[in-house]
Scaffold this motif. Structure first.
Motif, PDB file in Angstrom:
ATOM      1  N   ARG A 168       2.459   3.971  -6.627  1.00  0.00           N
ATOM      2  CA  ARG A 168       3.083   2.948  -5.854  1.00  0.00           C
ATOM      3  C   ARG A 168       2.365   2.718  -4.616  1.00  0.00           C
ATOM      4  NH1 ARG A 168       8.442   4.070  -6.179  1.00  0.00           N
ATOM      5  NH2 ARG A 168       9.030   2.575  -8.149  1.00  0.00           N
ATOM      6  N   VAL A 169       1.899   1.424  -4.531  1.00  0.00           N
ATOM      7  CA  VAL A 169       1.187   1.076  -3.015  1.00  0.00           C
ATOM      8  C   VAL A 169       2.230   0.138  -2.230  1.00  0.00           C
ATOM      9  CG1 VAL A 169      -0.722   0.063  -1.862  1.00  0.00           C
ATOM     10  CG2 VAL A 169      -0.965   1.052  -4.075  1.00  0.00           C
ATOM     11  N   LEU A 170       2.898   0.976  -1.117  1.00  0.00           N
ATOM     12  CA  LEU A 170       3.865   0.222  -0.131  1.00  0.00           C
ATOM     13  C   LEU A 170       3.276  -0.400   1.024  1.00  0.00           C
ATOM     14  CD1 LEU A 170       6.520   3.053  -0.818  1.00  0.00           C
ATOM     15  CD2 LEU A 170       6.575   0.910  -2.051  1.00  0.00           C
ATOM     16  N   PRO A 171       3.344  -1.637   1.271  1.00  0.00           N
ATOM     17  CA  PRO A 171       2.928  -2.143   2.404  1.00  0.00           C
ATOM     18  C   PRO A 171       4.186  -2.050   3.450  1.00  0.00           C
ATOM     19  CG  PRO A 171       2.635  -3.759   0.713  1.00  0.00           C
ATOM     20  CD  PRO A 171       3.444  -2.856   0.007  1.00  0.00           C
ATOM     21  N   GLN A 172       3.813  -1.505   4.685  1.00  0.00           N
ATOM     22  CA  GLN A 172       4.903  -1.480   5.716  1.00  0.00           C
ATOM     23  C   GLN A 172       5.391  -2.796   6.321  1.00  0.00           C
ATOM     24  OE1 GLN A 172       5.976   1.848   6.149  1.00  0.00           O
ATOM     25  NE2 GLN A 172       4.476   2.152   4.547  1.00  0.00           N
ATOM     26  N   GLU A 173       4.590  -3.783   6.554  1.00  0.00           N
ATOM     27  CA  GLU A 173       5.121  -4.986   7.074  1.00  0.00           C
ATOM     28  C   GLU A 173       5.875  -5.995   5.997  1.00  0.00           C
ATOM     29  OE1 GLU A 173       5.195  -5.567  10.308  1.00  0.00           O
ATOM     30  OE2 GLU A 173       4.029  -3.631  10.318  1.00  0.00           O
ATOM     31  N   GLN A 174       5.354  -5.883   4.768  1.00  0.00           N
ATOM     32  CA  GLN A 174       5.804  -6.793   3.806  1.00  0.00           C
ATOM     33  C   GLN A 174       6.168  -5.934   2.491  1.00  0.00           C
ATOM     34  OE1 GLN A 174       2.738  -9.713   3.236  1.00  0.00           O
ATOM     35  NE2 GLN A 174       3.754 -10.857   4.718  1.00  0.00           N
ATOM     36  N   PRO A 175       7.215  -5.058   2.342  1.00  0.00           N
ATOM     37  CA  PRO A 175       7.511  -4.197   1.409  1.00  0.00           C
ATOM     38  C   PRO A 175       7.730  -4.921   0.150  1.00  0.00           C
ATOM     39  CG  PRO A 175       9.151  -3.978   2.993  1.00  0.00           C
ATOM     40  CD  PRO A 175       8.133  -4.789   3.619  1.00  0.00           C
ATOM     41  N   HIS A 176       8.001  -6.132   0.027  1.00  0.00           N
ATOM     42  CA  HIS A 176       8.321  -6.969  -1.192  1.00  0.00           C
ATOM     43  C   HIS A 176       7.054  -7.010  -1.841  1.00  0.00           C
ATOM     44  CE1 HIS A 176       7.450  -9.822   1.982  1.00  0.00           C
ATOM     45  NE2 HIS A 176       7.087 -10.675   0.889  1.00  0.00           N
ATOM     46  N   CYS A 177       5.927  -6.975  -1.342  1.00  0.00           N
ATOM     47  CA  CYS A 177       4.459  -7.084  -1.925  1.00  0.00           C
ATOM     48  C   CYS A 177       4.042  -5.768  -2.500  1.00  0.00           C
ATOM     49  CB  CYS A 177       3.721  -7.554  -0.977  1.00  0.00           C
ATOM     50  SG  CYS A 177       4.121  -9.297  -0.384  1.00  0.00           S
ATOM     51  N   ALA A 178       4.804  -4.863  -2.682  1.00  0.00           N
ATOM     52  CA  ALA A 178       4.280  -3.578  -3.274  1.00  0.00           C
ATOM     53  C   ALA A 178       3.953  -3.829  -4.656  1.00  0.00           C
ATOM     54  CB  ALA A 178       5.662  -2.367  -3.409  1.00  0.00           C
ATOM     55  N   THR A 179       2.972  -3.035  -5.187  1.00  0.00           N
ATOM     56  CA  THR A 179       2.236  -3.036  -6.275  1.00  0.00           C
ATOM     57  C   THR A 179       2.146  -1.433  -7.025  1.00  0.00           C
ATOM     58  OG1 THR A 179       0.103  -3.822  -7.538  1.00  0.00           O
ATOM     59  CG2 THR A 179      -0.073  -2.821  -5.264  1.00  0.00           C
ATOM     60  N   VAL A 180       2.181  -1.489  -8.383  1.00  0.00           N
ATOM     61  CA  VAL A 180       2.099  -0.174  -9.104  1.00  0.00           C
ATOM     62  C   VAL A 180       0.925  -0.415  -9.906  1.00  0.00           C
ATOM     63  CG1 VAL A 180       3.445   1.234 -10.311  1.00  0.00           C
ATOM     64  CG2 VAL A 180       4.463  -0.180  -8.563  1.00  0.00           C
ATOM     65  N   PRO A 181      -0.440   0.340  -9.689  1.00  0.00           N
ATOM     66  CA  PRO A 181      -1.339   0.239 -10.671  1.00  0.00           C
ATOM     67  C   PRO A 181      -1.219   1.739 -11.576  1.00  0.00           C
ATOM     68  CG  PRO A 181      -2.151   0.944  -8.414  1.00  0.00           C
ATOM     69  CD  PRO A 181      -0.916   0.508  -8.401  1.00  0.00           C
TER      70      PRO A 181
ATOM     71  N   SER B 222       1.254   3.069   2.471  1.00  0.00           N
ATOM     72  CA  SER B 222       1.650   4.306   2.103  1.00  0.00           C
ATOM     73  C   SER B 222       1.512   4.439   0.615  1.00  0.00           C
ATOM     74  CB  SER B 222       2.797   4.823   2.861  1.00  0.00           C
ATOM     75  OG  SER B 222       3.885   3.879   2.189  1.00  0.00           O
ATOM     76  N   PHE B 223       1.662   5.772   0.156  1.00  0.00           N
ATOM     77  CA  PHE B 223       1.390   5.825  -1.448  1.00  0.00           C
ATOM     78  C   PHE B 223       2.361   6.830  -1.779  1.00  0.00           C
ATOM     79  CE2 PHE B 223      -2.378   4.999   0.891  1.00  0.00           C
ATOM     80  CZ  PHE B 223      -2.795   4.027   0.097  1.00  0.00           C
ATOM     81  N   GLU B 224       2.805   6.406  -3.419  1.00  0.00           N
ATOM     82  CA  GLU B 224       4.001   7.285  -3.944  1.00  0.00           C
ATOM     83  C   GLU B 224       3.401   7.587  -5.427  1.00  0.00           C
ATOM     84  OE1 GLU B 224       8.676   7.613  -5.128  1.00  0.00           O
ATOM     85  OE2 GLU B 224       7.899   5.908  -4.222  1.00  0.00           O
ATOM     86  N   ILE B 225       3.125   8.786  -5.675  1.00  0.00           N
ATOM     87  CA  ILE B 225       2.648   8.783  -7.076  1.00  0.00           C
ATOM     88  C   ILE B 225       3.962   9.211  -8.008  1.00  0.00           C
ATOM     89  CG2 ILE B 225       1.400  10.442  -8.404  1.00  0.00           C
ATOM     90  CD1 ILE B 225      -0.053  11.387  -5.990  1.00  0.00           C
ATOM     91  N   LEU B 226       3.826   8.425  -9.136  1.00  0.00           N
ATOM     92  CA  LEU B 226       4.726   8.403 -10.195  1.00  0.00           C
ATOM     93  C   LEU B 226       4.459   8.869 -11.315  1.00  0.00           C
ATOM     94  CD1 LEU B 226       5.837   4.660  -9.602  1.00  0.00           C
ATOM     95  CD2 LEU B 226       6.770   6.483  -8.457  1.00  0.00           C
ATOM     96  N   GLY B 227       5.373   9.892 -12.197  1.00  0.00           N
ATOM     97  CA  GLY B 227       5.301  10.494 -13.329  1.00  0.00           C
ATOM     98  C   GLY B 227       4.910  11.915 -13.170  1.00  0.00           C
ATOM     99  N   PRO B 228       4.660  12.745 -14.359  1.00  0.00           N
ATOM    100  CA  PRO B 228       4.555  14.184 -14.218  1.00  0.00           C
ATOM    101  C   PRO B 228       3.507  14.639 -13.068  1.00  0.00           C
ATOM    102  CG  PRO B 228       4.871  13.301 -16.609  1.00  0.00           C
ATOM    103  CD  PRO B 228       4.413  12.051 -15.691  1.00  0.00           C
ATOM    104  N   ALA B 229       2.666  14.015 -13.147  1.00  0.00           N
ATOM    105  CA  ALA B 229       1.416  14.465 -12.123  1.00  0.00           C
ATOM    106  C   ALA B 229       1.802  14.430 -10.771  1.00  0.00           C
ATOM    107  CB  ALA B 229       0.182  13.664 -12.161  1.00  0.00           C
TER     108      ALA B 229
ATOM    109  N   ALA C 237      -3.355   9.719   3.392  1.00  0.00           N
ATOM    110  CA  ALA C 237      -1.910   9.403   2.943  1.00  0.00           C
ATOM    111  C   ALA C 237      -1.615   7.932   3.325  1.00  0.00           C
ATOM    112  CB  ALA C 237      -1.149  10.368   3.562  1.00  0.00           C
ATOM    113  N   THR C 238      -2.187   7.425   4.374  1.00  0.00           N
ATOM    114  CA  THR C 238      -2.141   6.201   4.811  1.00  0.00           C
ATOM    115  C   THR C 238      -3.264   5.434   4.812  1.00  0.00           C
ATOM    116  OG1 THR C 238      -1.863   6.605   7.242  1.00  0.00           O
ATOM    117  CG2 THR C 238       0.013   6.687   5.872  1.00  0.00           C
ATOM    118  N   LEU C 239      -3.105   3.856   4.994  1.00  0.00           N
ATOM    119  CA  LEU C 239      -4.543   3.152   4.988  1.00  0.00           C
ATOM    120  C   LEU C 239      -4.116   1.905   5.920  1.00  0.00           C
ATOM    121  CD1 LEU C 239      -7.407   2.589   4.561  1.00  0.00           C
ATOM    122  CD2 LEU C 239      -6.787   1.626   2.512  1.00  0.00           C
TER     123      LEU C 239
END
Length: 436
Positions: free
Chosen positions: A87-100, A37-44, A53-55
């Motif tokens: 923010r890219v959030l893995p559902q099975e391993q949330p500790h592996c999230a990454t933020v490009p 799942s994905f979360e957009i950060l910042g003013p945008a 919304a999911t992949l």
């Protein structure tokens, strides 16, 4: 790390009110099927979404989603570089999230209008107008004002520099307009003028903003109006009446009262002087035989001053009872043509214009010009109205045999909502007042 994500490195550019799509590459480096799942950060974040919304990705495979950016077209979104992140959030391993992270370029846009108020001013030495400058774009505007009129007969009180109008705000500039020469007497003179509101170029990439022409009119009244002249004549007549009363009635009465007040003391002095003279004559025996004639004693009475008969003067005869007047002028012209209609004031009459109604029933495009005695009073564009009225507190005068002319210039024939399409522009002017 079992999850990696990569945004397109080239900065995305978007105009407020439109949208931009930015690819987001995701790779599952783990050994299990992972849903993201994905979360957009910042003013945008308020005006951006990720589609889909999911992949879900199998181990060792990659996929792509799109960041859809839709900034609103309002003044809260300034132009320039805007940082954002997903923010890219893995559902099975949330500790592996990454933020490009990425950079978004918001492009500038302009939305500018200007208005002159009032459209018609009047006065003996000029009038004050107000220019409203409205900036509905997303960057500041620097607006310069200039003015011009037919014949270069007016002076414009323009500001010394451009006026700054912030995004989403309006600025108001007071503009005095004065005739270069005063008119001491005569009839009202209309002056048509135009104020140009020209914004300066904006930041790099901003569109060019066209200047806004604002049409206005100034009706110049004479310094000495007909009413004031009548008042001065009435004051002179009153002064003549007062002078006649003084010299004809009050002054003789005052002089008579003064003479009566000193009459008794003068008579007493004359009696005592006669007694002293008799005593001196008796004492001088040598002079008794050659006594000369007595000197006349002092005294005398002032001749009464003539009484001037003063009669009050007569002011100018009042105007005859004014008759209500109304007349309608119609004009018709083909596209690209011009036509005029004229009303001539009868000989020996004066037309006082107080009300005016312009009619454009078809919604034609072009201009309609009203002139009095060869001088332009109004010249509005037809496309700005279907019906427009004017009312003057101080009437506009048209003298004997002067012409009231309506000139129609047809650019495009309008299309009324019902009935057959016309092939000519058709407009009318209804003016009213009194005929004296």
């Amino acid at each position: 790390m079992t999850t990696s994500a990569h945004l397109d490195t080239s900065p995305g550019a978007v105009l407020p009110g439109e949208e931009a799509r930015i690819p987001l590459e995701i790779r599952n480096g783990g050994n299990i099927v992972e849903a993201y799942s994905f979360e957009i950060l910042g003013p945008a974040a308020d005006w951006s979404v990720v589609e889909p919304a999911t992949l879900s990705l199998n181990p060792g495979t990659g996929g792509q989603v799109e960041l859809v950016v839709r900034p609103p077209r309002d003044t809260t979104v300034p132009p320039g570089e805007l940082l954002y992140a997903v923010r890219v959030l893995p559902q099975e391993q949330p500790h592996c999230a990454t933020v490009p992270e990425g950079v978004l370029h918001i492009r500038p846009y302009a939305d500018f209008t200007a208005e002159l108020s009032p459209r018609l001013g009047q006065g003996r030495t000029g009038a004050r107008f107000q220019v409203a400058l409205d900036n509905r774009g997303n960057y500041p505007l620097y607006v310069a004002l200039s003015g011009k009129d037919q014949g270069d007969l007016l002076k414009f009180g323009l500001p010394s520099g451009p006026t700054v109008v912030e995004p989403g705000r309006a600025a108001f500039v007071t503009l005095p307009v004065k005739p270069k020469r005063w008119m001491w007497r005569g009839v009202d003179v209309p002056h048509v003028f135009q104020v140009i509101a020209a914004p300066s170029p904006g930041p790099e990439g901003a569109p060019e903003v066209a200047p806004e022409p604002l049409d206005g009119s100034l009706v110049q009244h004479p310094i000495v109006s007909a009413g004031l002249l009548k008042l001065l004549i009435a004051l002179l007549v009153l002064l003549g009446v007062l002078a006649g009363l003084w010299f004809g009635l009050l002054r003789p009465v005052v002089r008579s009262a003064a003479k009566e007040a000193v009459k008794a003391p003068v008579e007493a002095a004359e009696s005592k002087a006669a007694e002293a003279k008799d005593a001196a004559d008796e004492a001088k025996e040598a002079a008794s035989a050659g006594a000369g004639g007595d000197k006349p004693g002092p005294g005398g009475s002032a001749a009464p001053s003539p009484s001037a008969s003063a009669t009050p003067g007569t002011g100018p005869a009042p105007l005859p009872q004014a008759a209500l007047f109304s007349h309608r002028l119609t004009s018709s012209a083909p596209a690209g043509g011009t036509a005029a209609a004229t009303y001539t004031v009868p000989d020996g009459k004066v037309l006082r214009l107080t009300d005016l109604v312009l009619e454009n029933p078809q919604g034609d495009a072009g201009t309609i010009m009203l002139s009095v005695g060869g001088k332009t009073l109004l010249a509005p564009a037809l496309e700005n109205f279907r019906e427009q009225d004017f009312h003057w507190a101080s009437a506009i005068l048209a003298g004997p045999e002067q012409k009231v002319t309506v000139t129609l210039t047809c650019r495009t024939v309008g299309r009324p909502p019902s009935g057959p399409a016309p092939d000519r522009c058709n407009s009318a002017v209804l003016f009213s007042g009194t005929l004296e």
